[in-house]
Motif scaffolding. Sequence first.
Motif, PDB file in Angstrom:
ATOM      1  N   GLN B 184       0.816  -1.227   0.000  1.00 36.57           N
ATOM      2  CA  GLN B 184       0.000   0.000   0.000  1.00 36.57           C
ATOM      3  C   GLN B 184       0.853   1.281   0.000  1.00 36.57           C
ATOM      4  OE1 GLN B 184      -3.515   0.117   0.145  1.00 36.57           O
ATOM      5  NE2 GLN B 184      -3.362   2.346   0.005  1.00 36.57           N
ATOM      6  N   GLY B 185       0.809   2.013  -1.094  1.00 33.67           N
ATOM      7  CA  GLY B 185       1.551   3.283  -1.186  1.00 33.67           C
ATOM      8  C   GLY B 185       3.045   3.133  -1.421  1.00 33.67           C
ATOM      9  N   CYS B 186       3.540   1.891  -1.450  1.00 36.48           N
ATOM     10  CA  CYS B 186       4.992   1.676  -1.526  1.00 36.48           C
ATOM     11  C   CYS B 186       5.373   0.631  -2.571  1.00 36.48           C
ATOM     12  CB  CYS B 186       5.526   1.223  -0.173  1.00 36.48           C
ATOM     13  SG  CYS B 186       5.209   2.372   1.171  1.00 36.48           S
ATOM     14  N   THR B 187       4.484   0.322  -3.491  1.00 39.65           N
ATOM     15  CA  THR B 187       4.766  -0.731  -4.468  1.00 39.65           C
ATOM     16  C   THR B 187       6.011  -0.371  -5.285  1.00 39.65           C
ATOM     17  OG1 THR B 187       2.472  -1.447  -4.555  1.00 39.65           O
ATOM     18  CG2 THR B 187       3.850  -1.945  -6.482  1.00 39.65           C
ATOM     19  N   THR B 188       6.898  -1.349  -5.407  1.00 42.66           N
ATOM     20  CA  THR B 188       8.216  -1.082  -5.988  1.00 42.66           C
ATOM     21  C   THR B 188       8.663  -2.270  -6.831  1.00 42.66           C
ATOM     22  OG1 THR B 188       8.783   0.213  -4.022  1.00 42.66           O
ATOM     23  CG2 THR B 188      10.621  -0.497  -5.418  1.00 42.66           C
ATOM     24  N   ILE B 189       9.293  -1.972  -7.958  1.00 45.11           N
ATOM     25  CA  ILE B 189       9.930  -3.021  -8.756  1.00 45.11           C
ATOM     26  C   ILE B 189      11.444  -2.861  -8.642  1.00 45.11           C
ATOM     27  CG2 ILE B 189      10.261  -3.990 -11.064  1.00 45.11           C
ATOM     28  CD1 ILE B 189       7.480  -2.917 -11.789  1.00 45.11           C
ATOM     29  N   ASN B 213      12.741  -1.401   3.340  1.00 46.01           N
ATOM     30  CA  ASN B 213      11.972  -0.288   3.900  1.00 46.01           C
ATOM     31  C   ASN B 213      11.349   0.575   2.811  1.00 46.01           C
ATOM     32  OD1 ASN B 213      12.415  -0.976   6.576  1.00 46.01           O
ATOM     33  ND2 ASN B 213      14.276   0.248   6.738  1.00 46.01           N
ATOM     34  N   ALA B 214      12.064   0.741   1.699  1.00 46.30           N
ATOM     35  CA  ALA B 214      11.508   1.544   0.601  1.00 46.30           C
ATOM     36  C   ALA B 214      10.192   0.942   0.119  1.00 46.30           C
ATOM     37  CB  ALA B 214      12.503   1.634  -0.556  1.00 46.30           C
ATOM     38  N   ALA B 215      10.114  -0.378   0.130  1.00 49.01           N
ATOM     39  CA  ALA B 215       8.918  -1.062  -0.378  1.00 49.01           C
ATOM     40  C   ALA B 215       7.970  -1.474   0.751  1.00 49.01           C
ATOM     41  CB  ALA B 215       9.322  -2.296  -1.168  1.00 49.01           C
ATOM     42  N   ASN B 216       8.296  -1.122   1.979  1.00 47.40           N
ATOM     43  CA  ASN B 216       7.498  -1.546   3.145  1.00 47.40           C
ATOM     44  C   ASN B 216       7.213  -3.041   3.085  1.00 47.40           C
ATOM     45  OD1 ASN B 216       6.164  -1.346   5.552  1.00 47.40           O
ATOM     46  ND2 ASN B 216       4.391  -0.223   4.783  1.00 47.40           N
ATOM     47  N   ARG B 219       4.762  -5.035   5.304  1.00 46.89           N
ATOM     48  CA  ARG B 219       3.314  -4.969   5.075  1.00 46.89           C
ATOM     49  C   ARG B 219       2.937  -5.359   3.647  1.00 46.89           C
ATOM     50  NH1 ARG B 219       1.249  -0.630   8.691  1.00 46.89           N
ATOM     51  NH2 ARG B 219       1.947  -1.373  10.726  1.00 46.89           N
TER      52      ARG B 219
END
Lengths: 236, 236
Positions: B184-189, B213-216, B219
Amino acid sequence: MTQLAAHPAYDRRDVERVVRDVLVRHFASAGSLRLKPNPLVVNISARHVHLSPEHLETLFGKGSQLEVQKDLYQDGFFAAKQTVAVVGPRRKILPEVRVLGPCRGASQVELAFTDGISLGIDLPVRCSGDHHDTPGCVLVGPKGVVELTAGVIRAERHVHMGPADLEYYGVADGQRMHLRIESQGCTTIFEDLLIRAGKNIKLEVHLDTDEGNAANLERATGVELVKPEPCGCRHK
Amino acid sequence: MTQLAAHPAYDRRDVERVVRDVLVRHFASAGSLRLKPNPLVVNISARHVHLSPEHLETLFGKGSQLEVQKDLYQDGFFAAKQTVAVVGPRRKILPEVRVLGPCRGASQVELAFTDGISLGIDLPVRCSGDHHDTPGCVLVGPKGVVELTAGVIRAERHVHMGPADLEYYGVADGQRMHLRIESQGCTTIFEDLLIRAGKNIKLEVHLDTDEGNAANLERATGVELVKPEPCGCRHK
């Protein structure tokens, strides 16, 4: 460089402006090119605090004003000379967190997850100003203490845009875009940056320190905003 | 849950195994389905140290052995009870950095960029074991000090795979895949994870703390390995 220095009337910016003007006129008539109106700037927001005028006075004394240490990229905003200590629930402390100016209606503490872990605060991801269901903390200044009951957040990734940027990317305020940072061994796509648009706003992405470090932004070889579009591939 | 508890002979894992077996038999004959052979596990490697047997003895005393504090996900590897202090060039210090076991041929310190910044070490991104052109540091243990002349790195993102995983994803040792973390809010590839394959290796991605941490990651609602394939879209 020597040649340019010998012709001080033509500095790099002048040349770039002339080239841009010519290209825009040429291609606008041909209808075949949209030039990016502004350079894409990606900055890291390290942990910081926004203060209400009341909290500023409590922490730094009656009649205190924020003093400019350094102007930020967006006009009118600045890093202040003032710092506060941020104290978490287990008395863990970040001793010198920079205050950003100008003052705001409600105080807010923006931390990266790494900071939250060291303080023992479980950070919610929120758009700046959205304090619903957020934790608080204690702020300590040289003249006083403030107990925040809410407003400690991990700021949601976002990109500031002006009207020309919205038009160029074909997006609207409140929509989302992806940011790709290309960096040796650390290339990363951050999805769903919230677009926060305003009339006199410069094009600028704000990431936090975790995100910037994950992608090694300092050594990045390229940054690109990508409009999320269903393309049939597995990269949503 | 109550119902499951009332039938203790059928726990969730049993049911899943039976379903998997049936599906595999059914679809294998139809030739139409490849079931993922192993669950995708994504773990964060916090900063840590690998030690050579010689350095272990220098730091912890003659005849010292690493003691297991906690087994890691890969069989045979563990977090040791021992920690060392890592000292940077400006006498900045990380006081308790975990040693991982077993010992290796050459000592190595793996840090996140956030750690490197706090120590004042400019970290190169390297595959584990590749110490060419890498900085050193000082390690301090209870019985001695070691001055490393090289081996301080940010470990390159990577994914461990066994033979069945290579086959399932259609990849080979040394190739690269992308990892998408949905959060949530942190989706990262994270692009270009190095594939490090071995016979008795479990499928496991290693990220560092900045990336996690960048991608949480804590959670995350989903993780997916994606084979980089030219698809004509702008998500390279």
